[in-house]
Design a protein around this motif. Structure first.
Motif, PDB file in Angstrom:
ATOM      1  N   ARG A   1       0.845  -1.182   0.000  1.00  0.00           N
ATOM      2  CA  ARG A   1       0.000   0.000   0.000  1.00  0.00           C
ATOM      3  C   ARG A   1       0.888   1.242   0.000  1.00  0.00           C
ATOM      4  O   ARG A   1       1.908   1.293   0.672  1.00  0.00           O
ATOM      5  CB  ARG A   1      -0.895   0.015   1.237  1.00  0.00           C
ATOM      6  CG  ARG A   1      -1.968  -1.049   1.233  1.00  0.00           C
ATOM      7  CD  ARG A   1      -2.993  -0.847   0.143  1.00  0.00           C
ATOM      8  NE  ARG A   1      -3.808   0.356   0.367  1.00  0.00           N
ATOM      9  CZ  ARG A   1      -4.720   0.802  -0.492  1.00  0.00           C
ATOM     10  NH1 ARG A   1      -4.901   0.178  -1.653  1.00  0.00           N
ATOM     11  NH2 ARG A   1      -5.427   1.884  -0.219  1.00  0.00           N
ATOM     12  N   HIS A   2       0.495   2.230  -0.798  1.00  0.00           N
ATOM     13  CA  HIS A   2       1.256   3.473  -0.829  1.00  0.00           C
ATOM     14  C   HIS A   2       1.076   4.206   0.501  1.00  0.00           C
ATOM     15  O   HIS A   2      -0.041   4.278   1.026  1.00  0.00           O
ATOM     16  CB  HIS A   2       0.791   4.351  -1.985  1.00  0.00           C
ATOM     17  CG  HIS A   2       1.733   5.462  -2.307  1.00  0.00           C
ATOM     18  ND1 HIS A   2       1.800   6.621  -1.575  1.00  0.00           N
ATOM     19  CD2 HIS A   2       2.665   5.581  -3.287  1.00  0.00           C
ATOM     20  CE1 HIS A   2       2.721   7.412  -2.088  1.00  0.00           C
ATOM     21  NE2 HIS A   2       3.269   6.807  -3.132  1.00  0.00           N
ATOM     22  N   PRO A   3       2.173   4.741   1.067  1.00  0.00           N
ATOM     23  CA  PRO A   3       2.068   5.356   2.399  1.00  0.00           C
ATOM     24  C   PRO A   3       1.257   6.644   2.436  1.00  0.00           C
ATOM     25  O   PRO A   3       0.724   7.007   3.493  1.00  0.00           O
ATOM     26  CB  PRO A   3       3.527   5.612   2.778  1.00  0.00           C
ATOM     27  CG  PRO A   3       4.246   5.697   1.481  1.00  0.00           C
ATOM     28  CD  PRO A   3       3.551   4.733   0.577  1.00  0.00           C
ATOM     29  N   THR A   4       1.139   7.381   1.323  1.00  0.00           N
ATOM     30  CA  THR A   4       0.429   8.660   1.349  1.00  0.00           C
ATOM     31  C   THR A   4      -0.722   8.746   0.361  1.00  0.00           C
ATOM     32  O   THR A   4      -1.438   9.748   0.340  1.00  0.00           O
ATOM     33  CB  THR A   4       1.405   9.819   1.056  1.00  0.00           C
ATOM     34  OG1 THR A   4       1.972   9.638  -0.253  1.00  0.00           O
ATOM     35  CG2 THR A   4       2.509   9.865   2.105  1.00  0.00           C
ATOM     36  N   LYS A   5      -0.904   7.738  -0.470  1.00  0.00           N
ATOM     37  CA  LYS A   5      -1.992   7.742  -1.450  1.00  0.00           C
ATOM     38  C   LYS A   5      -2.888   6.526  -1.219  1.00  0.00           C
ATOM     39  O   LYS A   5      -2.476   5.542  -0.613  1.00  0.00           O
ATOM     40  CB  LYS A   5      -1.441   7.698  -2.884  1.00  0.00           C
ATOM     41  CG  LYS A   5      -0.565   8.869  -3.266  1.00  0.00           C
ATOM     42  CD  LYS A   5      -0.069   8.733  -4.701  1.00  0.00           C
ATOM     43  CE  LYS A   5       0.899   9.845  -5.076  1.00  0.00           C
ATOM     44  NZ  LYS A   5       0.257  11.168  -5.064  1.00  0.00           N
ATOM     45  N   PHE A   6      -4.119   6.613  -1.703  1.00  0.00           N
ATOM     46  CA  PHE A   6      -5.006   5.464  -1.660  1.00  0.00           C
ATOM     47  C   PHE A   6      -4.787   4.650  -2.935  1.00  0.00           C
ATOM     48  O   PHE A   6      -5.401   4.907  -3.967  1.00  0.00           O
ATOM     49  CB  PHE A   6      -6.471   5.907  -1.539  1.00  0.00           C
ATOM     50  CG  PHE A   6      -6.796   6.539  -0.211  1.00  0.00           C
ATOM     51  CD1 PHE A   6      -6.893   5.766   0.932  1.00  0.00           C
ATOM     52  CD2 PHE A   6      -6.978   7.908  -0.111  1.00  0.00           C
ATOM     53  CE1 PHE A   6      -7.178   6.345   2.159  1.00  0.00           C
ATOM     54  CE2 PHE A   6      -7.260   8.499   1.112  1.00  0.00           C
ATOM     55  CZ  PHE A   6      -7.356   7.709   2.245  1.00  0.00           C
ATOM     56  N   GLY A   7      -3.898   3.726  -2.831  1.00  0.00           N
ATOM     57  CA  GLY A   7      -3.582   2.926  -3.994  1.00  0.00           C
ATOM     58  C   GLY A   7      -2.568   1.849  -3.675  1.00  0.00           C
ATOM     59  O   GLY A   7      -1.950   1.849  -2.604  1.00  0.00           O
ATOM     60  N   ASP A   8      -2.414   0.925  -4.608  1.00  0.00           N
ATOM     61  CA  ASP A   8      -1.481  -0.194  -4.462  1.00  0.00           C
ATOM     62  C   ASP A   8      -0.249   0.057  -5.306  1.00  0.00           C
ATOM     63  O   ASP A   8      -0.335   0.477  -6.466  1.00  0.00           O
ATOM     64  CB  ASP A   8      -2.128  -1.505  -4.903  1.00  0.00           C
ATOM     65  CG  ASP A   8      -3.273  -1.918  -4.004  1.00  0.00           C
ATOM     66  OD1 ASP A   8      -3.114  -1.805  -2.781  1.00  0.00           O
ATOM     67  OD2 ASP A   8      -4.331  -2.335  -4.526  1.00  0.00           O
TER      68      ASP A   8
END
Length: 289
Positions: free
Chosen positions: A258-265
């Motif tokens: 999981r990206h630490p600052t975005k909602f995404g993989d």
């Protein structure tokens, strides 16, 4: 037929909304050719873990053969080895992020096509193959003997005859005691065109249900012929035996986080490899000039 409004008389209703296709158009796939078992051996792939690794190769020095007369002593010699090092000096990585919103939109499209993450990962792997093939080709050119670098013209008003060239290259390999079995000739597409038109060319799968593997198109003058557009600059043919070049590689990392600052993989991978010409007498490089 689309009718567009006159300039300065544009109505909102005349705009056509953009439509995004749910199915991704993937790039054309590539096959590993120069880095395949057709052209290299993986005898020393061993314990490759990451970039910077080294694989030490000990090759046996051939014992001397001496004359013998009756009742004479035959003195033994100590066996000796010649050490070479296979450096894992090729490293390529990829990383991409798929936003959760985009993932939801793809799911809402209601198709049974591969998920974008899966498709993008496959395409990244294909890019790694292309990079690996180019890397192996560069190593082959650098490691070949100076006397085994030939000229073969594939363009211009007087292109060479690939059959005659391969016959001559076969003589060079014969004189170096290179095994006949497994000899290959990898060519760029311009040379492939010359070969396909040659009356002595034997196609491998034309008229057959068997698929062409690793760019193989057939055989000519005792060589298995394969084609790739990813040849080193100026090189038209790489000819020889898989005993010439050793190759080892590993997909040392492939992970999804999981990206630490975005909602995404985030998906990322690391491919490492090493190639070395260990028997240069079994390799011939034919270039345009």
């Amino acid at each position: 037929m689309a009718i567009f409004p006159a300039a300065g008389n544009t109505q909102i209703s005349s705009f056509i909304p953009e439509v995004w296709a749910a199915l991704l158009m993937a790039p054309l796939h590539e096959e590993l050719v120069l880095g395949s078992d057709l052209c290299t051996n993986r005898d020393y792939e061993g314990d490759i873990a990451g970039p910077g690794d080294q694989v030490h190769i000990n090759s046996l020095v051939r014992p001397a053969v001496v004359g013998y007369t009756r009742n004479a002593d035959v003195l033994p010699e100590l066996l000796d080895t010649d050490r070479q090092t296979l450096a894992i000096d090729h490293g390529k990585a990829f990383a991409f992020i798929l936003d959760d919103v985009d993932a939801v939109q793809q799911a809402q499209a209601g198709t049974d096509k591969p998920h974008p993450i899966y498709a993008a990962t496959l395409e990244s792997m294909q890019a790694l193959k292309v990079a690996a093939d180019s890397y192996v080709g560069t190593k082959m050119v650098a490691g070949a003997l100076a006397d085994n670098k030939k000229i073969f013209k594939a363009t211009g008003s007087s292109p060479g005859d690939p059959f005659n060239a391969l016959v001559d290259y076969g003589v060079v390999l014969d004189n170096a005691d290179v095994p006949v079995k497994g000899r290959f000739a990898v060519v760029r597409p311009e040379v492939k065109a010359l070969i396909l038109k040659h009356d002595k060319f034997i196609a491998s799968s034309y008229g057959s249900a068997e698929p062409i593997q690793n760019g193989v198109i057939g055989s000519l003058a005792g060589f298995t012929v394969a084609v790739t557009p990813h040849m080193p600059t100026g090189v038209n043919m790489i000819v020889g035996s898989p005993i010439a070049t050793t190759y080892g590689d590993q997909l040392s990392k492939l992970e999804a986080i999981r990206h630490p600052t975005k909602f995404g993989d985030v998906v990322r991978g690391l491919h490492v490899a090493g190639a070395k010409v260990i028997r240069p007498e079994a390799l011939i490089i034919a270039s345009e000039s």
